[in-house]
Scaffold this motif. Structure first.
Motif, PDB file in Angstrom:
ATOM      1  N   UNK A 178      68.854  77.542  -8.103  1.00 29.25           N
ATOM      2  CA  UNK A 178      67.756  77.420  -7.605  1.00 29.25           C
ATOM      3  C   UNK A 178      66.775  78.841  -8.042  1.00 29.25           C
ATOM      4  N   UNK A 179      65.700  78.809  -8.200  1.00 27.51           N
ATOM      5  CA  UNK A 179      64.941  79.878  -8.699  1.00 27.51           C
ATOM      6  C   UNK A 179      63.955  80.003  -7.554  1.00 27.51           C
ATOM      7  N   UNK A 180      63.836  81.262  -7.016  1.00 31.65           N
ATOM      8  CA  UNK A 180      62.763  81.597  -6.020  1.00 31.65           C
ATOM      9  C   UNK A 180      61.895  82.806  -6.675  1.00 31.65           C
ATOM     10  N   UNK A 181      60.534  82.276  -6.842  1.00 32.03           N
ATOM     11  CA  UNK A 181      59.463  83.053  -6.956  1.00 32.03           C
ATOM     12  C   UNK A 181      58.291  83.669  -6.005  1.00 32.03           C
ATOM     13  N   UNK A 182      57.987  84.582  -6.128  1.00 32.08           N
ATOM     14  CA  UNK A 182      56.679  84.740  -5.228  1.00 32.08           C
ATOM     15  C   UNK A 182      55.454  84.984  -6.120  1.00 32.08           C
ATOM     16  N   UNK A 183      54.438  85.309  -5.316  1.00 35.25           N
ATOM     17  CA  UNK A 183      52.740  85.334  -6.052  1.00 35.25           C
ATOM     18  C   UNK A 183      52.992  86.263  -7.149  1.00 35.25           C
ATOM     19  N   UNK A 184      53.814  87.101  -7.213  1.00 37.08           N
ATOM     20  CA  UNK A 184      53.675  88.669  -7.909  1.00 37.08           C
ATOM     21  C   UNK A 184      54.287  88.159  -9.287  1.00 37.08           C
ATOM     22  N   UNK A 185      55.243  87.245  -9.351  1.00 38.50           N
ATOM     23  CA  UNK A 185      56.027  86.872 -10.334  1.00 38.50           C
ATOM     24  C   UNK A 185      55.565  86.162 -11.191  1.00 38.50           C
ATOM     25  N   UNK A 186      54.365  85.575 -10.895  1.00 38.58           N
ATOM     26  CA  UNK A 186      53.227  84.328 -11.846  1.00 38.58           C
ATOM     27  C   UNK A 186      52.502  85.233 -12.587  1.00 38.58           C
ATOM     28  N   UNK A 187      51.972  84.564 -14.104  1.00 38.72           N
ATOM     29  CA  UNK A 187      51.222  85.277 -14.613  1.00 38.72           C
ATOM     30  C   UNK A 187      49.629  85.172 -14.078  1.00 38.72           C
ATOM     31  N   UNK A 188      48.895  86.115 -14.931  1.00 44.41           N
ATOM     32  CA  UNK A 188      47.744  86.065 -14.043  1.00 44.41           C
ATOM     33  C   UNK A 188      46.843  85.034 -14.048  1.00 44.41           C
ATOM     34  N   UNK A 189      47.023  84.133 -14.861  1.00 46.52           N
ATOM     35  CA  UNK A 189      45.949  82.810 -14.886  1.00 46.52           C
ATOM     36  C   UNK A 189      46.347  81.967 -13.607  1.00 46.52           C
ATOM     37  N   UNK A 190      47.875  81.924 -13.544  1.00 45.55           N
ATOM     38  CA  UNK A 190      48.383  81.189 -12.407  1.00 45.55           C
ATOM     39  C   UNK A 190      47.837  81.842 -11.155  1.00 45.55           C
ATOM     40  N   UNK A 191      48.040  82.886 -10.984  1.00 47.36           N
ATOM     41  CA  UNK A 191      47.516  83.901  -9.770  1.00 47.36           C
ATOM     42  C   UNK A 191      46.283  83.663  -9.540  1.00 47.36           C
ATOM     43  N   UNK A 192      45.335  83.578 -10.540  1.00 48.10           N
ATOM     44  CA  UNK A 192      43.808  83.394 -10.281  1.00 48.10           C
ATOM     45  C   UNK A 192      43.695  81.911  -9.759  1.00 48.10           C
ATOM     46  N   UNK A 193      44.256  81.085 -10.518  1.00 48.43           N
ATOM     47  CA  UNK A 193      43.902  79.765  -9.880  1.00 48.43           C
ATOM     48  C   UNK A 193      44.504  79.435  -8.542  1.00 48.43           C
ATOM     49  N   UNK A 194      45.929  79.930  -8.011  1.00 52.22           N
ATOM     50  CA  UNK A 194      46.358  79.826  -6.599  1.00 52.22           C
ATOM     51  C   UNK A 194      45.494  80.646  -5.824  1.00 52.22           C
ATOM     52  N   UNK A 195      44.847  81.850  -6.188  1.00 58.10           N
ATOM     53  CA  UNK A 195      44.111  82.686  -5.360  1.00 58.10           C
ATOM     54  C   UNK A 195      42.696  81.745  -4.845  1.00 58.10           C
ATOM     55  N   UNK A 196      42.053  81.144  -6.095  1.00 63.97           N
ATOM     56  CA  UNK A 196      41.086  80.229  -5.915  1.00 63.97           C
ATOM     57  C   UNK A 196      41.215  78.974  -5.065  1.00 63.97           C
ATOM     58  N   UNK A 197      42.370  78.570  -5.229  1.00 56.70           N
ATOM     59  CA  UNK A 197      42.629  77.287  -4.214  1.00 56.70           C
ATOM     60  C   UNK A 197      42.896  77.649  -2.865  1.00 56.70           C
ATOM     61  N   UNK A 198      43.399  79.034  -2.479  1.00 55.68           N
ATOM     62  CA  UNK A 198      43.737  79.629  -1.325  1.00 55.68           C
ATOM     63  C   UNK A 198      42.391  79.757  -0.716  1.00 55.68           C
ATOM     64  N   UNK A 199      41.416  80.547  -1.415  1.00 56.96           N
ATOM     65  CA  UNK A 199      40.159  80.551  -0.885  1.00 56.96           C
ATOM     66  C   UNK A 199      39.492  79.570  -0.204  1.00 56.96           C
ATOM     67  N   UNK A 200      39.481  78.323  -1.154  1.00 55.10           N
ATOM     68  CA  UNK A 200      38.681  77.430  -0.727  1.00 55.10           C
ATOM     69  C   UNK A 200      39.722  76.438   0.460  1.00 55.10           C
ATOM     70  N   UNK A 201      40.843  76.781   0.715  1.00 53.32           N
ATOM     71  CA  UNK A 201      41.696  76.330   1.757  1.00 53.32           C
ATOM     72  C   UNK A 201      41.181  77.054   3.049  1.00 53.32           C
ATOM     73  N   UNK A 202      41.006  78.329   2.814  1.00 47.83           N
ATOM     74  CA  UNK A 202      40.738  79.533   4.092  1.00 47.83           C
ATOM     75  C   UNK A 202      39.219  79.069   4.384  1.00 47.83           C
ATOM     76  N   UNK A 203      38.134  78.914   3.398  1.00 54.95           N
ATOM     77  CA  UNK A 203      37.018  78.773   3.874  1.00 54.95           C
ATOM     78  C   UNK A 203      36.740  77.367   4.410  1.00 54.95           C
TER      79      UNK A 203
END
Length: 65
Positions: free
Chosen positions: A1-26
């Motif tokens: 089993x591999x456990x990753x957190x947000x900071x282990x991801x590449x910058x493109x993936x971080x930006x996409x996830x942050x964008x999705x998270x902003x939409x969710x919060x909004x």
């Protein structure tokens, strides 16, 4: 089993996830954040960014390898 957190991801993936998270919060609490920002003379975008970052740590990341 591999456990990753947000900071282990590449910058493109971080930006996409942050964008999705902003939409969710909004969609969940955008009105309340706008009211809070207006009452307390805060920048709405900065508040949204902070809440989106906090929201990311509530996600379970699933990756297909």
């Amino acid at each position: 089993m591999v456990y990753l957190n947000f900071t282990n991801l590449d910058s493109e993936t971080q930006e996409r996830l942050l964008s999705d998270s902003k939409e969710d919060v909004e969609s969940r609490s955008g009105t309340e954040l706008r009211q809070f920002a207006k009452i307390h003379d805060k920048d709405y975008e900065a508040l949204l960014e902070d809440e989106a970052m906090r929201n990311l740590y509530n996600y379970d990341f699933v990756f297909n390898m």
